[in-house]
Design an enzyme around this catalytic site. Structure first.
Site, PDB file in Angstrom:
ATOM      1  N   GLN A 111       0.755  -1.178   0.017  1.00 17.24           N
ATOM      2  CA  GLN A 111      -0.082  -0.201   0.015  1.00 17.24           C
ATOM      3  C   GLN A 111       0.912   1.307   0.136  1.00 17.24           C
ATOM      4  O   GLN A 111       1.771   1.359   0.953  1.00 17.24           O
ATOM      5  CB  GLN A 111      -0.916   0.025   1.374  1.00 17.24           C
ATOM      6  CG  GLN A 111      -1.929   1.140   1.195  1.00 17.24           C
ATOM      7  CD  GLN A 111      -2.586   1.444   2.481  1.00 17.24           C
ATOM      8  OE1 GLN A 111      -2.314   1.513   3.416  1.00 17.24           O
ATOM      9  NE2 GLN A 111      -3.878   1.758   2.378  1.00 17.24           N
ATOM     10  N   TYR A 190      -6.155  10.232   4.752  1.00 19.98           N
ATOM     11  CA  TYR A 190      -4.512  10.616   4.287  1.00 19.98           C
ATOM     12  C   TYR A 190      -4.644  11.532   2.998  1.00 19.98           C
ATOM     13  O   TYR A 190      -5.617  11.916   2.587  1.00 19.98           O
ATOM     14  CB  TYR A 190      -3.781   9.241   4.240  1.00 19.98           C
ATOM     15  CG  TYR A 190      -3.707   8.729   5.765  1.00 19.98           C
ATOM     16  CD1 TYR A 190      -2.833   9.280   6.607  1.00 19.98           C
ATOM     17  CD2 TYR A 190      -4.455   7.737   6.006  1.00 19.98           C
ATOM     18  CE1 TYR A 190      -2.892   8.817   7.871  1.00 19.98           C
ATOM     19  CE2 TYR A 190      -4.577   7.142   7.344  1.00 19.98           C
ATOM     20  CZ  TYR A 190      -3.672   7.629   8.219  1.00 19.98           C
ATOM     21  OH  TYR A 190      -3.563   7.188   9.472  1.00 19.98           O
ATOM     22  N   ARG A 237      -8.110   1.914  -2.598  1.00 20.97           N
ATOM     23  CA  ARG A 237      -8.754   2.142  -1.451  1.00 20.97           C
ATOM     24  C   ARG A 237      -9.298   3.278  -1.064  1.00 20.97           C
ATOM     25  O   ARG A 237      -8.540   4.371  -1.160  1.00 20.97           O
ATOM     26  CB  ARG A 237      -7.649   1.579  -0.027  1.00 20.97           C
ATOM     27  CG  ARG A 237      -8.530   1.107   1.082  1.00 20.97           C
ATOM     28  CD  ARG A 237      -7.663   0.539   2.152  1.00 20.97           C
ATOM     29  NE  ARG A 237      -8.407  -0.722   2.857  1.00 20.97           N
ATOM     30  CZ  ARG A 237      -8.639  -0.670   4.140  1.00 20.97           C
ATOM     31  NH1 ARG A 237      -7.649  -0.022   4.850  1.00 20.97           N
ATOM     32  NH2 ARG A 237      -9.059  -1.719   4.741  1.00 20.97           N
ATOM     33  N   GLY A 331      -9.585  -7.461   9.340  1.00 19.29           N
ATOM     34  CA  GLY A 331      -8.198  -6.844   9.583  1.00 19.29           C
ATOM     35  C   GLY A 331      -7.462  -7.615  10.886  1.00 19.29           C
ATOM     36  O   GLY A 331      -6.558  -8.334  10.938  1.00 19.29           O
ATOM     37  N   ARG A 332      -8.268  -7.133  12.175  1.00 14.90           N
ATOM     38  CA  ARG A 332      -7.678  -7.545  13.313  1.00 14.90           C
ATOM     39  C   ARG A 332      -7.419  -8.785  13.662  1.00 14.90           C
ATOM     40  O   ARG A 332      -6.587  -9.405  14.207  1.00 14.90           O
ATOM     41  CB  ARG A 332      -8.185  -6.638  14.570  1.00 14.90           C
ATOM     42  CG  ARG A 332      -7.663  -5.125  14.366  1.00 14.90           C
ATOM     43  CD  ARG A 332      -8.706  -4.260  15.067  1.00 14.90           C
ATOM     44  NE  ARG A 332     -10.005  -4.397  14.485  1.00 14.90           N
ATOM     45  CZ  ARG A 332     -11.306  -3.990  15.036  1.00 14.90           C
ATOM     46  NH1 ARG A 332     -11.076  -3.670  16.466  1.00 14.90           N
ATOM     47  NH2 ARG A 332     -12.184  -4.317  14.502  1.00 14.90           N
TER      48      ARG A 332
HETATM   49  C1  LIG Z   1      -3.172  -1.723  13.820  1.00 17.85           C
HETATM   50  C2  LIG Z   1      -3.990  -0.959  12.662  1.00 17.85           C
HETATM   51  C3  LIG Z   1      -3.237  -0.435  11.801  1.00 17.85           C
HETATM   52  C4  LIG Z   1      -4.069  -0.046  10.315  1.00 17.85           C
HETATM   53  N1  LIG Z   1      -3.158   0.522   9.409  1.00 17.85           N
HETATM   54  C5  LIG Z   1      -3.696   0.740   8.362  1.00 17.85           C
HETATM   55  C6  LIG Z   1      -3.220   1.243   7.295  1.00 17.85           C
HETATM   56  O1  LIG Z   1      -1.927   1.169   7.368  1.00 17.85           O
HETATM   57  N2  LIG Z   1      -3.658   1.362   5.994  1.00 17.85           N
HETATM   58  C7  LIG Z   1      -4.958   1.283   5.843  1.00 17.85           C
HETATM   59  O2  LIG Z   1      -5.480   1.499   4.953  1.00 17.85           O
HETATM   60  N3  LIG Z   1      -5.742   0.994   6.954  1.00 17.85           N
HETATM   61  C8  LIG Z   1      -5.333   0.633   8.152  1.00 17.85           C
HETATM   62  N4  LIG Z   1      -6.061   0.050   9.020  1.00 17.85           N
HETATM   63  C9  LIG Z   1      -7.226  -0.027   8.806  1.00 17.85           C
HETATM   64  C10 LIG Z   1      -7.581  -1.649   8.611  1.00 17.85           C
HETATM   65  O3  LIG Z   1      -7.044  -1.862   7.264  1.00 17.85           O
HETATM   66  C11 LIG Z   1      -8.882  -2.056   8.847  1.00 17.85           C
HETATM   67  O4  LIG Z   1      -9.725  -1.339   7.542  1.00 17.85           O
HETATM   68  C12 LIG Z   1      -9.406  -2.011  10.202  1.00 17.85           C
HETATM   69  O5  LIG Z   1      -8.827  -2.495  11.223  1.00 17.85           O
HETATM   70  C13 LIG Z   1     -11.028  -2.197  10.347  1.00 17.85           C
HETATM   71  O6  LIG Z   1     -11.083  -3.691  10.016  1.00 17.85           O
HETATM   72  P1  LIG Z   1     -11.164  -4.622  11.093  1.00 17.85           P
HETATM   73  O7  LIG Z   1     -12.300  -4.523  11.974  1.00 17.85           O
HETATM   74  O8  LIG Z   1     -11.445  -6.213  10.153  1.00 17.85           O
HETATM   75  O9  LIG Z   1      -9.946  -4.945  11.658  1.00 17.85           O
HETATM   76  C14 LIG Z   1      -5.387  -0.345  10.160  1.00 17.85           C
HETATM   77  C15 LIG Z   1      -6.032  -0.819  11.497  1.00 17.85           C
HETATM   78  C16 LIG Z   1      -5.305  -1.348  12.551  1.00 17.85           C
HETATM   79  C17 LIG Z   1      -6.004  -1.977  13.619  1.00 17.85           C
END
Ligand SMILES: Cc1cc2nc3c(=O)[nH]c(=O)nc-3n(C[C@H](O)[C@H](O)[C@H](O)COP(=O)(O)O)c2cc1C
Length: 383
Positions: A111, A190, A237, A331-332
Site C-alpha cells: 500500500q 490521508y 482503497r 483486519g484485526r
Molecule cells: C493496527 C492497525 C493498523 C492499520 N493500518 C492501516 C494502514 O496502514 N492502512 C490502511 O489503509 N488501513 C489501516 N488500518 C485499517 C484496517 O485496514 C481495517 O480497515 C480496520 O482495522 C477495520 O477492519 P477490522 O475491523 O477487520 O480490523 C489499520 C488498522 C489497525 C487495527
C-alpha cells in the site's frame, strides 16, 4: 472476476469465502484479504526488516495480503517507524518481505500512503503538505508522544507534479521489490482522501471546489500508477463514510460514484472499500464497478478499540458478500491469527488480540508469536 463469476460461486456466502477467485493476473485460493495494518516496526530509514518478512509470511494463507502503508517520499511519512518505498534500502527490505510471502505460497500488494496533513516535523523533518492549509484536529503521534498537528503547507502545482511522480516511483519500486501489485491509499483521511473531502480541500484551483475538481488529483495518481505498472497490478482503497481524521465529504453520494465512473474504464485489479457496510452508497458503488470489489466491513466508530468479533468477522463478511462484494478483508483477527482462513473454514477457536502489548511499534511479542492451530487449541494465548 466480475459479478457473474461471483454469483456463479457457492450460494452460501460464508462458503464462498473459501472458494478461489481471480484478481488481475493472480489466482487466489480464497476470498479472504488481509487488509493493510501499520505495525510501526520498520528499521531506521523506513526499511522493512526480516521480522516483518516473518510476520507476513506467517499470514501467506490469505487470498491476498495488502501490506501496511508505505510512504512514497520523506514528507509523506505519517507516524514513527512507518516503512517507505523510495530508497534502495527500502526496496531491498520489501524484497525480503515479498520473497518470504511468495516462498510461503502467498500473494502480496504493497500500500502506498502519503500522509498529507497527517505528518509532523518530529517524524519526517518536514512541514507536511496538504490540499489546503487546514491542520488535522486533535493530536498526532510523533516520536516524542502526542504532538500538536502542524498547519500543513498548501500544495502548489509543482508539489502536485512531484507527488504524482513519487507515487509512480513508489509503484515501480514495489514491483522491483517483487510485490504482486500496489494499492493506492485514498482512504481514512490521508493525502488522497484529503483531496476528496469537503472538510480538507478548500482549493480555488482546478483541484478543488466541485466534485470534478476534488476527484481530479486522485484520478491522475491512479491513472499514472496504472500506466506505470499495469492496471492489473493496481488497486485503490477508499473509505466512503469514514469520518476518521477530520474527514467530511458533504456530497459523498455524488463524489464517490463520479470517482468510480472516472476509474472503472481503467480495468484496475480491484477497488477496496474500507469500513464498508451494506448501505445504499455501497450498492451504488457496486453497480458502477464491474471489476473486483474488496469490502472490509467494520464499525468506523471505534475500530481499533473494539475487541475483535467472536466469530472472527464471519457474520459481517456474509452480509457484505450478500450485498455484492467479491472478496472480504478482515483486519484485526489476522493480527492475532496467522492462519485465519483455516480457522474460519474449520470453525477452530480464535486467538484473542493481545491487549497487553501495543499494536503500533515493538518487536516480536504480539507480532510474530501468535500460535497457529494445533499450538493454540491446547494452549490459548493469554489475553
Ligand atoms: C493496527 C492497525 C493498523 C492499520 N493500518 C492501516 C494502514 O496502514 N492502512 C490502511 O489503509 N488501513 C489501516 N488500518 C485499517 C484496517 O485496514 C481495517 O480497515 C480496520 O482495522 C477495520 O477492519 P477490522 O475491523 O477487520 O480490523 C489499520 C488498522 C489497525 C487495527
Amino acid at each position: 472476476m466480475t459479478n457473474e463469476t461471483a454469483t456463479s460461486a457457492s450460494e452460501n456466502p460464508v462458503q464462498r469465502l473459501f472458494e478461489p477467485a481471480r484478481l488481475g493476473s493472480l489466482d487466489l485460493p480464497n476470498r479472504l484479504v488481509m487488509p493493510p495494518m501499520s505495525r510501526n516496526r520498520a528499521a531506521a530509514g523506513g526499511v522493512p526488516t526480516p521480522l516483518m518478512a516473518e510476520y507476513y509470511a506467517q499470514r501467506a494463507s490469505a487470498g491476498l495480503i495488502v501490506a501496511e502503508a508505505s510512504s512514497p517520499n520523506q514528507v509523506g511519512y505519517t507516524y514513527p517507524d512507518i516503512p517507505g518505498l523510495f530508497t534502495d534500502s527500502q526496496v531491498d527490505g520489501w524484497r525480503l518481505v515479498a520473497d518470504a510471502v511468495h516462498a510461503a505460497g502467498g500473494r502480496i500488494f504493497l500500500q502506498v500512503e502519503h500522509g498529507g496533513r497527517i505528518g509532523h516535523p518530529d517524524t519526517s523533518g518536514l512541514i507536511p503538505l496538504a490540499p489546503s492549509a487546514i491542520p488535522l484536529p486533535g493530536y498526532i503521534h510523533t516520536p516524542n508522544g502526542h504532538g500538536t498537528p502542524p498547519v500543513p503547507r498548501e500544495m502548489t502545482a509543482a508539489d502536485l507534479r512531484d507527488t504524482r511522480e513519487d507515487f509512480i516511483a513508489a509503484a515501480r519500486n514495489a514491483i522491483r521489490a517483487g510485490a504482486d501489485g500496489v494499492e493506492v491509499h485514498a482512504a481514512n483521511g490521508y493525502l488522497l482522501n484529503q483531496f476528496l473531502a469537503t472538510s480538507t480541500n478548500h482549493r480555488a484551483d482546478e483541484y478543488g471546489g466541485s466534485v470534478a475538481g476534488r476527484i481530479k488529483f486522485v484520478v491522475e495518481v491512479v491513472r499514472a500508477v496504472a500506466a506505470e505498472i499495469g492496471p492489473e497490478r493496481t488497486g485503490l482503497r477508499i473509505s466512503p463514510g469514514n469520518p476518521h481524521n477530520g474527514i467530511e465529504v458533504a456530497d459523498a453520494d455524488e463524489l464517490f460514484p463520479a470517482l468510480l465512473d472516472a476509474l472503472a474504464p481503467l480495468g484496475l485489479a480491484y477497488l477496496h472499500l474500507a469500513y464498508a457496510s451494506p448501505t445504499p452508497l455501497f450498492a451504488a458503488l457496486r453497480r458502477r464497478w464491474d471489476g473486483v470489489l474488496i469490502a472490509n466491513p467494520s464499525n468506523p466508530e471505534a475500530p481499533e478499540a473494539d475487541p475483535i468479533p467472536a466469530d472472527g468477522g464471519l457474520a459481517a463478511a456474509a452480509r457484505i458478500l450478500d450485498a455484492g462484494a467479491d472478496l472480504v478483508a478482515i483486519g484485526r483477527p489476522f493480527i492475532a491469527n496467522p492462519d485465519l482462513p483455516e480457522r474460519l473454514r474449520t470453525g477452530a477457536p480464535l486467538n484473542p488480540l493481545r491487549t497487553d502489548l501495543p499494536l503500533y511499534g515493538g518487536g516480536a511479542a504480539g507480532y510474530t508469536d501468535y500460535p497457529v492451530i494445533g499450538a493454540s487449541d491446547t494452549q490459548p494465548v493469554p489475553a
